[in-house]
Enzyme design. Structure first.
Site, PDB file in Angstrom:
ATOM      1  CB  CYS A  21      -6.008   5.771  -0.553  1.00  0.00           C
ATOM      2  SG  CYS A  21      -6.149   6.632   1.038  1.00  0.00           S
ATOM      3  CB  ALA A  22      -1.673   7.790  -1.777  1.00  0.00           C
TER       4      ALA A  22
END
Length: 450
Positions: free
Chosen positions: A337-338
């Site tokens: 994700c990030a």
């Protein structure tokens, strides 16, 4: 077995986090060793739990890890503690969409044989609270509602009416918190602001929660309820032992794990599994550290809020270049994700590491939910055919270029491919819990040794 209880509610927004965190902090301040747990995949609440107890906040997710892993993971986290407090998710009986009780707070309470304290938002009701509590207490006879904490009570008269009504329900009132007693933590597009971004203020908030709970709740009664939980049989999860019973004693490569304000989403068991597989795990902060830890052979970049910190991440050009050099040199990199956003060419127009030929940007659409996945490309993280369950939670989109294979084939709720595999890089929006497949950590560390 450790004393334990589950803090649940009829619905989201009732005050579970307020009460659970306040109980953890109050009992910790009283000298008890408190083990904090959170039902579901959420990363943010466990940060506040850790601040309240001084121990890692741990997740219990029957979807990500399987129901059979809930009690062993709980026992691992609660080892040596006097009390365990488990904060629920959503409403008590809400679980994975379309899958019955799976991943619900009620299922976890049953798996742990733990009594439930129901937190009720009483702001707009009086005698009806008894019907509400009766309904929740009688819905599933295997779920034991051991008491109620009334939240957002308007006045002493209002509290008296609520208590009088609940006298008829047979469920004891274990506390009442007034509207004026609420302690609010700031929030934004994905929920509360993580502890890592507001530590000083978070310390004050948690201390205030402990004070409110001490004033408004029957701590002795709540502890007695927790101690009434029956013995819990079964194994305790152990990250140190592989399935064949052998511990890793080979050369220990350095695996760097991103942390700090921009990358605060990580399950505690991941670092434990990497260490058990033979890695020296070292944390670093991509906002401030200009170089990777000495000897870094592999990199793990978890979730968080890089979209909030894009200018700072972009400004740290020396580290961006170091990450790109490591990744493009073929070293194992696991990004969720990030971490995926950080590896792209740019995020909202700000230069990132440029490992992946892709661009990322914020969007209006929230992507949220559990996913069933199978690895469709061989990577440092997973062999082709590896099946995992994961969770997506983001308001960004990635526009891919060329040069990378997909990481996962998702089978629920819709069929699509997702993520990137490129040399040693495995980057994806999918959050997974490695305790469900410990071979992932061993495979990653072996690739780092190579």
């Amino acid at each position: 077995m450790v004393a334990r209880l589950v803090v649940a509610a009829p619905s989201s927004g009732s005050g579970k986090t307020t009460v659970a965190t306040g109980l953890m902090a109050a009992f910790s301040a009283a000298g008890l060793a408190v083990s904090p747990h959170k039902v579901g995949p959420d990363y943010i609440d466990p940060g506040y739990h850790a601040l309240a107890t001084g121990r890692p906040g741990r997740n219990l997710d029957a979807y990500l890890c399987g129901p059979e892993m809930v009690a062993p993971l709980f026992a691992h986290g609660a080892r040596g503690c006097d009390l365990a407090v488990v904060e629920g998710v959503m409403g008590l009986y809400d679980g994975a969409s379309g899958q019955g009780e799976l991943a619900s707070t009620a299922q976890v309470a049953k798996l742990l044989r733990a009594p439930v304290v129901l937190v009720v938002d009483a702001s707009s009701q009086s005698r009806s609270v008894a019907a509400l509590v009766h309904g929740f207490a009688s819905w599933d006879p295997e779920v034991r509602i051991g008491g109620v904490i009334l939240n957002k009570v308007g006045s002493a008269r209002h509290e008296a009416l609520l208590r009088e009504a609940l006298d008829e329900s047979g469920v004891p009132v274990l506390g009442a918190l007034g509207r004026a007693q609420q302690v609010q933590a700031p929030s934004r597009h994905l929920g509360l602001v993580p502890v890592a971004e507001r530590r000083a203020e978070a310390v004050e908030s948690v201390a205030a929660l402990a004070s409110r709970v001490r004033e408004g709740c029957d701590l002795e009664g709540i502890l007695g309820l927790a101690r009434s939980a029956p013995a819990l049989s079964g194994d305790t999860w152990d990250p140190d032992v592989s399935p064949d019973g052998m511990k890793s004693e080979s050369r220990r490569p350095v695996v760097a794990i991103a942390g700090g304000a921009a990358f605060s989403f990580s399950y505690a068991e991941h670092a434990e599994l990497l260490a058990a597989a033979g890695a020296d795990v070292v944390a670093f902060d991509p906002l401030h550290d200009e170089q990777l830890p000495d000897g870094t052979a592999g990199l793990v970049i978890g979730g968080g809020f890089p979209e909030v910190y894009a200018p700072g991440l972009s400004a740290n050009e020396p580290l961006r270049k170091a990450v790109a050099e490591l990744a493009l040199g073929g070293a194992p990199v696991a990004a969720e994700c990030a971490g995926l956003l950080y590896l792209t060419r740019e995020l909202d127009g700000k230069p990132m590491c440029g490992v992946l030929d892709a661009r990322a940007r914020m969007s209006e659409r929230l992507t949220l939910g559990y996913r069933e996945a199978v690895a469709v490309s061989d990577s440092a993280l997973a062999a082709v055919g590896t099946r995992m369950r994961g969770h997506e939670f983001h308001r960004t989109v990635v526009e891919p270029g060329a040069g990378a294979a997909p990481a996962w084939g998702l089978h629920a709720p819709e069929r699509r491919v997702e993520g990137f595999v490129q040399q040693g890089v495995h980057a994806s929006y999918l959050h997974t819990h490695w305790a469900a497949e410990p071979g992932i950590a061993r495979r990653f560390v072996e690739r780092c040794r190579a």
